[in-house]
Design a protein around this motif. Sequence first.
Motif, PDB file in Angstrom:
ATOM      1  N   GLY A  80      81.250 -51.773  19.281  1.00  0.00           N
ATOM      2  CA  GLY A  80      81.209 -50.405  18.775  1.00  0.00           C
ATOM      3  C   GLY A  80      79.823 -49.802  18.908  1.00  0.00           C
ATOM      4  O   GLY A  80      79.670 -48.639  19.314  1.00  0.00           O
ATOM      5  N   PHE A  81      78.799 -50.589  18.582  1.00  0.00           N
ATOM      6  CA  PHE A  81      77.425 -50.115  18.754  1.00  0.00           C
ATOM      7  C   PHE A  81      77.162 -49.749  20.219  1.00  0.00           C
ATOM      8  O   PHE A  81      76.579 -48.700  20.517  1.00  0.00           O
ATOM      9  CB  PHE A  81      76.434 -51.208  18.332  1.00  0.00           C
ATOM     10  N   ALA A  82      77.576 -50.631  21.132  1.00  0.00           N
ATOM     11  CA  ALA A  82      77.331 -50.396  22.558  1.00  0.00           C
ATOM     12  C   ALA A  82      78.066 -49.152  23.050  1.00  0.00           C
ATOM     13  O   ALA A  82      77.522 -48.366  23.831  1.00  0.00           O
ATOM     14  CB  ALA A  82      77.758 -51.612  23.373  1.00  0.00           C
ATOM     15  N   ALA A  83      79.300 -48.973  22.596  1.00  0.00           N
ATOM     16  CA  ALA A  83      80.092 -47.821  23.036  1.00  0.00           C
ATOM     17  C   ALA A  83      79.427 -46.508  22.644  1.00  0.00           C
ATOM     18  O   ALA A  83      79.441 -45.535  23.408  1.00  0.00           O
ATOM     19  CB  ALA A  83      81.499 -47.898  22.440  1.00  0.00           C
ATOM     20  N   ILE A  84      78.831 -46.479  21.468  1.00  0.00           N
ATOM     21  CA  ILE A  84      78.248 -45.237  20.955  1.00  0.00           C
ATOM     22  C   ILE A  84      76.817 -45.038  21.442  1.00  0.00           C
ATOM     23  O   ILE A  84      76.437 -43.945  21.882  1.00  0.00           O
ATOM     24  CB  ILE A  84      78.305 -45.238  19.418  1.00  0.00           C
ATOM     25  N   ASP A  85      76.017 -46.093  21.393  1.00  0.00           N
ATOM     26  CA  ASP A  85      74.588 -45.960  21.696  1.00  0.00           C
ATOM     27  C   ASP A  85      74.270 -46.019  23.184  1.00  0.00           C
ATOM     28  O   ASP A  85      73.306 -45.394  23.637  1.00  0.00           O
ATOM     29  CB  ASP A  85      73.793 -47.070  20.998  1.00  0.00           C
ATOM     30  N   ARG A  86      75.053 -46.774  23.954  1.00  0.00           N
ATOM     31  CA  ARG A  86      74.631 -47.079  25.316  1.00  0.00           C
ATOM     32  C   ARG A  86      75.523 -46.504  26.409  1.00  0.00           C
ATOM     33  O   ARG A  86      75.030 -46.023  27.428  1.00  0.00           O
ATOM     34  CB  ARG A  86      74.529 -48.600  25.482  1.00  0.00           C
ATOM     35  N   MET A  87      76.837 -46.578  26.238  1.00  0.00           N
ATOM     36  CA  MET A  87      77.726 -46.221  27.343  1.00  0.00           C
ATOM     37  C   MET A  87      77.574 -44.776  27.835  1.00  0.00           C
ATOM     38  O   MET A  87      77.548 -44.542  29.048  1.00  0.00           O
ATOM     39  CB  MET A  87      79.190 -46.489  26.965  1.00  0.00           C
ATOM     40  N   PRO A  88      77.465 -43.785  26.957  1.00  0.00           N
ATOM     41  CA  PRO A  88      77.411 -42.399  27.460  1.00  0.00           C
ATOM     42  C   PRO A  88      76.250 -42.124  28.411  1.00  0.00           C
ATOM     43  O   PRO A  88      76.376 -41.292  29.316  1.00  0.00           O
ATOM     44  CB  PRO A  88      77.280 -41.570  26.176  1.00  0.00           C
ATOM     45  N   ASP A  89      75.128 -42.812  28.224  1.00  0.00           N
ATOM     46  CA  ASP A  89      73.944 -42.568  29.053  1.00  0.00           C
ATOM     47  C   ASP A  89      73.788 -43.576  30.187  1.00  0.00           C
ATOM     48  O   ASP A  89      72.765 -43.579  30.876  1.00  0.00           O
ATOM     49  CB  ASP A  89      72.679 -42.604  28.182  1.00  0.00           C
ATOM     50  N   MET A  90      74.796 -44.416  30.402  1.00  0.00           N
ATOM     51  CA  MET A  90      74.670 -45.489  31.393  1.00  0.00           C
ATOM     52  C   MET A  90      75.762 -45.442  32.457  1.00  0.00           C
ATOM     53  O   MET A  90      76.087 -46.464  33.049  1.00  0.00           O
ATOM     54  CB  MET A  90      74.723 -46.855  30.690  1.00  0.00           C
ATOM     55  N   GLN A  91      76.315 -44.272  32.722  1.00  0.00           N
ATOM     56  CA  GLN A  91      77.454 -44.204  33.632  1.00  0.00           C
ATOM     57  C   GLN A  91      77.132 -44.749  35.024  1.00  0.00           C
ATOM     58  O   GLN A  91      77.909 -45.522  35.595  1.00  0.00           O
ATOM     59  CB  GLN A  91      77.966 -42.769  33.718  1.00  0.00           C
ATOM     60  N   ASP A  92      76.010 -44.375  35.580  1.00  0.00           N
ATOM     61  CA  ASP A  92      75.658 -44.870  36.914  1.00  0.00           C
ATOM     62  C   ASP A  92      75.409 -46.374  36.895  1.00  0.00           C
ATOM     63  O   ASP A  92      75.819 -47.095  37.815  1.00  0.00           O
ATOM     64  CB  ASP A  92      74.420 -44.143  37.448  1.00  0.00           C
ATOM     65  N   GLU A  93      74.740 -46.859  35.851  1.00  0.00           N
ATOM     66  CA  GLU A  93      74.468 -48.293  35.743  1.00  0.00           C
ATOM     67  C   GLU A  93      75.760 -49.087  35.577  1.00  0.00           C
ATOM     68  O   GLU A  93      75.903 -50.184  36.131  1.00  0.00           O
ATOM     69  CB  GLU A  93      73.538 -48.572  34.563  1.00  0.00           C
ATOM     70  N   ILE A  94      76.704 -48.537  34.822  1.00  0.00           N
ATOM     71  CA  ILE A  94      77.992 -49.208  34.623  1.00  0.00           C
ATOM     72  C   ILE A  94      78.712 -49.365  35.954  1.00  0.00           C
ATOM     73  O   ILE A  94      79.191 -50.452  36.306  1.00  0.00           O
ATOM     74  CB  ILE A  94      78.867 -48.408  33.637  1.00  0.00           C
ATOM     75  N   VAL A  95      78.787 -48.282  36.710  1.00  0.00           N
ATOM     76  CA  VAL A  95      79.477 -48.323  37.999  1.00  0.00           C
ATOM     77  C   VAL A  95      78.791 -49.300  38.946  1.00  0.00           C
ATOM     78  O   VAL A  95      79.448 -50.099  39.630  1.00  0.00           O
ATOM     79  CB  VAL A  95      79.541 -46.911  38.617  1.00  0.00           C
ATOM     80  N   THR A  96      77.464 -49.269  38.986  1.00  0.00           N
ATOM     81  CA  THR A  96      76.720 -50.179  39.859  1.00  0.00           C
ATOM     82  C   THR A  96      77.014 -51.633  39.524  1.00  0.00           C
ATOM     83  O   THR A  96      77.239 -52.464  40.413  1.00  0.00           O
ATOM     84  CB  THR A  96      75.209 -49.916  39.743  1.00  0.00           C
ATOM     85  N   GLU A  97      77.033 -51.955  38.235  1.00  0.00           N
ATOM     86  CA  GLU A  97      77.276 -53.333  37.818  1.00  0.00           C
ATOM     87  C   GLU A  97      78.707 -53.768  38.135  1.00  0.00           C
ATOM     88  O   GLU A  97      78.941 -54.885  38.612  1.00  0.00           O
ATOM     89  CB  GLU A  97      77.001 -53.469  36.319  1.00  0.00           C
ATOM     90  N   VAL A  98      79.669 -52.895  37.880  1.00  0.00           N
ATOM     91  CA  VAL A  98      81.064 -53.228  38.164  1.00  0.00           C
ATOM     92  C   VAL A  98      81.271 -53.445  39.658  1.00  0.00           C
ATOM     93  O   VAL A  98      81.932 -54.406  40.081  1.00  0.00           O
ATOM     94  CB  VAL A  98      81.996 -52.124  37.633  1.00  0.00           C
ATOM     95  N   LEU A  99      80.702 -52.578  40.483  1.00  0.00           N
ATOM     96  CA  LEU A  99      80.856 -52.721  41.928  1.00  0.00           C
ATOM     97  C   LEU A  99      80.162 -53.978  42.441  1.00  0.00           C
ATOM     98  O   LEU A  99      80.623 -54.602  43.405  1.00  0.00           O
ATOM     99  CB  LEU A  99      80.309 -51.483  42.639  1.00  0.00           C
ATOM    100  N   ARG A 100      79.069 -54.354  41.801  1.00  0.00           N
ATOM    101  CA  ARG A 100      78.368 -55.578  42.209  1.00  0.00           C
ATOM    102  C   ARG A 100      79.263 -56.796  42.007  1.00  0.00           C
ATOM    103  O   ARG A 100      79.351 -57.671  42.876  1.00  0.00           O
ATOM    104  CB  ARG A 100      77.075 -55.732  41.403  1.00  0.00           C
ATOM    105  N   TYR A 101      79.938 -56.847  40.866  1.00  0.00           N
ATOM    106  CA  TYR A 101      80.859 -57.961  40.626  1.00  0.00           C
ATOM    107  C   TYR A 101      82.072 -57.874  41.548  1.00  0.00           C
ATOM    108  O   TYR A 101      82.549 -58.891  42.061  1.00  0.00           O
ATOM    109  CB  TYR A 101      81.313 -57.967  39.165  1.00  0.00           C
ATOM    110  N   ALA A 102      82.587 -56.665  41.754  1.00  0.00           N
ATOM    111  CA  ALA A 102      83.795 -56.501  42.557  1.00  0.00           C
ATOM    112  C   ALA A 102      83.585 -56.951  43.994  1.00  0.00           C
ATOM    113  O   ALA A 102      84.499 -57.490  44.628  1.00  0.00           O
ATOM    114  CB  ALA A 102      84.241 -55.039  42.530  1.00  0.00           C
TER     115      ALA A 102
END
Length: 243
Positions: A80-102
């Motif tokens: 819950g902390f991560a969803a509120i504090d981090r996810m909204p400002d990390m969209q590009d980083e999230i996609v980069t990390e997911v694609l790296r694993y994929a």
Amino acid sequence: MPSDKPAKRADQLGHRPKRFWKDVTVTDDFGIALDGRAVKTPSGAPLILPNRALAQAVSAEWSAVGEHVDYDAMPLTRLGFAAIDRMPDMQDEIVTEVLRYADTDLICYPSEYPASLTEREHEAWDPVLHWVGHDLGLEFHQNLTLIHQPQPAQTLERLQAFVRGMTPYEQAGLMSATPLLGSVILALALWDGHLTGEAAFSASTVGETFQAAIWGHDAEAEQRRNGMKAHAVSLETWFSALR
């Protein structure tokens, strides 16, 4: 000048404050209150969950706190902390990390030998590959050698759009599940409910289980494995409440 927020976040989650409350309640807006005082994230935002089911699951963690708060034992609160504090400002980083694993996903690279291990990996992984292609429209190619072969560009483009379309709460779960399982495909199967937490973790550790059967179990490794499996089960709870 770099922000000191990450350091503050680590400090706040690292210390063990003493329990001061008696009652834990879910508020009308699906927040968590301790004796009427709102729980806040490390950045100071109210901890608001997207629905009552998830709020009740998080409140149960706060009710179970002993003499001191132990955030390591509160995986849903941390998500819950991560969803509120981090996810909204990390969209590009999230996609980069997911694609790296994929691009090098665990279940796309079964072992070449021994044959008995290869067979077990195919039994565990092939149905999930079929599911992700059929149900989510993400066609991943399984590589039968250890030489890297990139996944289809169309698949990675669809995956990127898919992840960007998730809510911050779903993204927080996915960003926790993917490195835990070493596979974005298994993480998506857990997100969807296609696999339980235990089943997803079992699929991610076929090789380790095979080796342990041959060489024996190491107590420290087994303890670590049990902790990781428990986290996978908590992610099942998280995703289930979001559906």
